[in-house]
Design an enzyme around this catalytic site. Structure first.
Site, PDB file in Angstrom:
ATOM      1  N   GLY A  95       0.901  -1.208  -0.081  1.00 24.46           N
ATOM      2  CA  GLY A  95      -0.081  -0.058  -0.048  1.00 24.46           C
ATOM      3  C   GLY A  95       0.746   1.374   0.107  1.00 24.46           C
ATOM      4  N   GLU A  96       1.827   1.402   0.823  1.00 24.00           N
ATOM      5  CA  GLU A  96       2.619   2.539   0.889  1.00 24.00           C
ATOM      6  C   GLU A  96       3.341   2.953  -0.372  1.00 24.00           C
ATOM      7  OE1 GLU A  96       1.764   3.597   4.117  1.00 24.00           O
ATOM      8  OE2 GLU A  96       0.954   1.742   4.426  1.00 24.00           O
ATOM      9  N   GLY A  97       4.153   1.815  -0.855  1.00 23.25           N
ATOM     10  CA  GLY A  97       5.229   1.964  -1.665  1.00 23.25           C
ATOM     11  C   GLY A  97       4.910   3.023  -2.959  1.00 23.25           C
TER      12      GLY A  97
END
Ligand code: FES
Ligand code: FES
Length: 936
Positions: free
Chosen positions: A868-870
């Site tokens: 999710g963050e990438g």
């Protein structure tokens, strides 16, 4: 209220209704006909979640009053389009293409697509995009691209060019789930409007449920001198007005401070404000009444006597010498963190062949879920207070709010409702303690639904960072040293403020073999919106500094920015800014994949540039750690059920990112030997009374940490079921042999906390991303359009390809918004989707290319990292770098509004700086409401 009888043909059936002429159609559908598939997001015509078809035309039912609807009109809602056993091709296509994440916008999109295809069965992709733009279908999760794919395929089926079986998922021959594109278990409910979100559940609560309305003085900083509820208490339908006097505990939410150097104690956020107002939106009372309208009317009658104080609306204002302490006794700068890697950088920088220096600002990005915050609480049969909300950290929130409410942890239960996305804002408790306090004070179930204005003004936001830095390289382009300084504006409440500031030590300069770094960061208490987690938490701010400096240095030293990066990326021998050896070295392969695309894009940009529209290409890299800092644990259980199904229990809270798919994939892969169908894996999720503590759904940790915990639990079960001959016991055999049928699994990351120099191994697995943006800048207006984005990511092995694609598209599009349009700064303007710069479909590119390198991670259960963050680590900087490549203007304070680009174009320095943004009034100079109140 004027009542009238109307006969409407709803989904093919005539219904006789007695309606208020002024009620919106959405209310009649949801509350009178119980057709809750029609969702209400913005409530003011801006998001399309409430779309229905009225007499053949698509309408937004939240703004259409009943008086404008004639009797005998025909209404089609999502419930009239298809059912779970008889799905419409559009619904099948949405499922097949994973065009769904949280699913809150989904019914509105499907109804909208139906209206489009009724009118035009042969649309182009651009026609589909134009349609969704015209009817304002807003989605915050998917990045839109897969939705367009779905509509195009549904049209093919409806034209007879493709069978609808082609839209049915075909499992691989070996029956594997892990690593496939299998649709998620919740998709069918979501496409049918049957996935009950908080407001839908609110319509199903017992009749004696009280409706809550909040009293929120319109001021950013003030002393509360008195609260008078007497008039409100006499208003019709009012059961009770709850104030701080009714809260039995400490009336504070604890931020669970873990850093000993934090100068605050973490007990700074009131449940119901008693002494001061610390930010706009703070709540002094909750009116509990029979209806929401009565509660709101009474809330307006609560009188709050205030002494207005100067409001410090950003970090520099709160750090000024004459600023008073916002929390008396705690300095406004309450936490500092340091990074000391290698030798002192000053002499290195001074001797270096090339040096750049700059100051940057990343704004208070709002999360903007389409579903506003919502929750309710009641006292259950065991006298426990049970709170249902959008929490993505149910166990954490339990410990954060229990003492404030005067409850022991075992007297409180937190449950996550199906959630219309959070992107991190629900890492902080928002209304859990409010509905809990209301339920305790009234003894009745209490329901609280925010409107979208409250969602925007009174939930946490991404913390703005004010950043400065210097970066040096030698003649050959080898980076030598980095110096960084950052101030984090975390609003008035300290929860996790130290943690987000620490991210600067982890990600400023990450990705490069930089031997020498010096950094200092600080957390600043201000009176603007409180800081909460937001996807990629702290890394977009960090990369705003380092990925801008890298581009500026490449230009100054005469290197191509792509090759300059390639020369300096992590290779064996390099360590991260925190001195950790990266767990994999994947950048070289990722850059090599991107390189031909980069040169092709540069050539295209050159050809496509004109005197009026300049094209450009920019790159950036991003990294994010999967987990909470240091050793991070999760738990799960699995139980064998009679008949052979299994139930998996965990608290992998779902923003909409795919916790359901993840849980099934890890359990199925571990239990392969049992030959289970995916539907035989049942889920028990996100209830602190039933599920183990799996930690919060943040930091892309769940796929790694809970993935391993599920594997551990399932391995325990499998080992117990295994017979000596290699076959497996049935449920009956297990019971007969007195073997337990339920097994727990736990897993902890092998990590260390950072020391006082910022050195350590805070995460065992990282995600790696490389972004390329192609932009067009209109020289006359300064408007930037992102034409194409290319992403190369290494997320380890892929748990579910549809889910990962969806996460990446969604993250990239949020990066476009971060770079160009989104902000929550102006308390008047930035309070609606449109006013806050929400990216609609035509604001983002349709052309997004995703490429993956799948380097297995040793510590992943099956080699996986997180996702999710990438994709939101640094896509915004690739856009800013592309703007400079296109027109020569460096934007150092975002969002890169057209006016800023235009001003940069006209300036001699060919830049738009933080000082320019301050001078131009893009950052608040004081609380607007404070000033207005003073005038009165
Ligand atoms: S347009 Fe109706 S809820 Fe947003
Ligand atoms: S799936 Fe569209 S808003 Fe979440």
């Amino acid at each position: 209220m004027g009542l009238v009888k109307k006969v409407l043909n709803v989904n093919g059936i005539e219904r006789t209704l007695i309606v208020d002429q002024d009620a919106p159609l959405s209310d009649v559908l949801r509350k009178q006909l119980h057709l809750t598939g029609t969702k209400v997001g913005c409530g003011n015509g801006q998001c399309g979640a409430c779309n229905v078809i009225l007499n053949g035309k698509l309408v937004r039912s939240c703004v259409l009053k009943m008086k404008r609807i004639d009797s005998w009109s025909k209404v089609t809602t999502i419930e009239g389009i298809g059912t779970p056993l008889n799905l419409h091709p559009i619904q099948k296509a949405f499922i097949f293409h994973h065009a769904i994440q949280c699913g809150f916008c989904t019914p509105g999109f499907i109804v909208s697509a139906k209206a489009l295809l009724d009118e035009n069965l042969n649309p182009t992709r651009e026609d589909v995009r134009d349609w969704f733009q015209k009817y304002r279908n807003a989605c915050r999760c998917t990045g839109y691209s897969m939705i367009v794919d779905a509509v195009m395929d549904a049209a093919k089926v409806l034209r007879g060019e493709m069978t609808d079986q082609a839209l049915e998922y075909k499992p691989p021959a070996d029956g594997r789930v892990y690593g496939t594109r299998i649709p998620r278990p919740t998709f069918v409910a979501k496409v049918c409007g049957l996935w009950d979100f908080g407001e839908d559940m609110g319509t199903q609560l017992p009749e004696d449920t009280l409706q809550c309305a909040l009293v929120q003085p319109k001021v950013s900083h003030a002393i509360i001198k008195g609260i008078d509820t007497s008039e409100a208490e006499k208003m019709p339908g009012v059961f009770k007005v709850v104030t701080h006097r009714d809260v039995k505990g400490r009336n504070r939410i604890t931020g669970l401070i873990t850093f000993p150097t934090n100068k605050g104690d973490g007990w700074d956020r009131p449940i119901l404000n008693d002494d001061k107002i610390y930010q706009y939106g703070d709540v002094v009372a909750i009116v509990c009444a029979d209806t929401r309208d009565n509660a709101k009317a009474a809330a307006a009658k609560v009188k709050v006597d205030l002494e207005v104080l100067p409001a410090y609306m950003n970090a520099p204002a709160a750090m000024a010498d004459d600023a008073i302490e916002i929390h008396p006794g705690t300095p406004n700068v309450y936490f500092e963190t340091y990074l000391n890697k290698g030798e002192d950088v000053k002499p290195v920088i001074e001797k270096a062949a090339h040096v750049v220096e700059g100051e940057y600002y990343l704004q208070r990005q709002p999360h903007m879920p389409i579903e506003p915050d919502v929750g309710f609480a009641y006292i259950d049969d065991q006298k426990r207070v049970v709170v249902h909300s959008k929490s993505i950290a149910v166990h954490l929130h339990l410990y954060m709010i229990a003492p404030g409410l005067g409850l022991e942890p075992d007297q409180l239960v937190i449950v996550q409702n199906p959630t219309g996305a959070t992107f991190g804002y629900k890492f902080s408790p928002t209304m859990e303690a409010l509905v809990g306090a209301a339920a305790i004070a009234t003894g009745r179930p209490c329901f609280l639904g925010y409107d979208w204005y409250q969602q925007q003004t009174y939930t946490g936001k991404r913390s703005p960072f004010w950043l400065r830095g210097r970066l040096a390289c030698d003649e050959e382009g080898k980076m030598l040293a980095l110096e960084a300084d950052w101030s984090c504006d975390h609003g008035p409440y300290s929860e996790f403020g130290d943690l987000v500031t620490l991210r600067g030590t982890q990600f400023i300069g990450a990705g490069y073999d930089l031997k020498n770094i010096r950094g200092v960061g600080r957390t600043v208490c201000t009176n603007h919106g409180w800081g909460s987690a937001f996807r990629a938490y702290g890394s977009p701010q960090s990369f705003m500094l380092s990925e801008s400096l890298v581009d500026e240095l490449a230009k100054k030293a005469g290197f191509d920015p792509f090759e300059f990066r390639f020369k300096n990326i992590y290779r064996p021998g390099a360590t991260t800014p925190t001195g950790q050896v990266p767990e994999v070295f994947c950048f070289e392969e990722m850059f090599n994949l991107m390189r031909p695309k980069y040169y092709e894009a540069l050539a295209k940009a050159k050809l496509a540039s004109t005197d009026t529209v300049k094209r450009g290409v920019g790159v950036s890299l991003g990294i994010y750690g999967c987990g909470l800092d240091g050793p991070d644990s999760s738990g799960a259980w699995v139980e064998l059920l009679p008949g052979g199904d299994v139930m998996v229990g965990n608290a992998w809270q779902d923003h909409g990112q795919g916790a359901d798919a993840g849980t099934v994939a890890f359990a199925h892969e571990t239990l392969r030997a049992l030959n289970l169908r995916p539907s035989q894996i049942r889920l028990c999720l996100n209830d602190t009374s039933l599920c183990p503590n799996s930690g919060p759904s943040g930091g892309s940790r769940q796929n790694v940490v809970t993935g391993n915990a599920i594997k551990a639990a399932c391995t325990g079960l499998l080992n117990a079921m295994k017979k000596e001959d290699g076959t497996y016991r049935s449920y009956d055999e297990m019971v007969k042999e007195n073997l337990p049928t339920k097994y727990e699994g736990n897993w902890t990351t092998p990590c260390t906390h950072q020391d006082e120099n910022g050195q350590g191994s805070p995460f065992c697995i990282y995600m790696y991303a490389l972004f390329m943006s192609e932009v067009a800048v209109d020289i006359a207006t300064g408007k930037t359009t992102v034409v194409k984005m290319t992403y190369v990511g290494d997320n380890g092995t892929i748990t579910n390809r549809g889910t990962v694609d969806g996460q990446v598209y969604g993250g990239l599009v949020q990066g476009v918004g971060l770079a160009l349009t989104e902000d929550f700064e102006d308390l008047k303007k930035h309070t609606t989707l449109i006013g806050s710069g929400f990216p609609f479909i035509k604001d983002v590119p349709d052309n997004m290319e995703l490429l993956y390198v799948e380097t297995p991670r040793k510590d992943g259960a099956f080699g996986q990292a997180g996702v999710g963050e990438g994709p939101l680590t640094s896509p915004h900087v690739s856009i800013l770098n592309a703007i400079e490549n296109a027109c020569g203007v460096r934007i150092r304070s975002i969002p890169a509004y057209p006016d800023k680009v235009l001003k940069g174009l006209k300036s001699e320095k060919k830049a738009y700086d933080v000082a320019d943004a301050l001078a131009d009034g893009y950052m608040s100079q004081g609380g607007i409401e404070t000033l207005e109140l003073k005038k009165k």
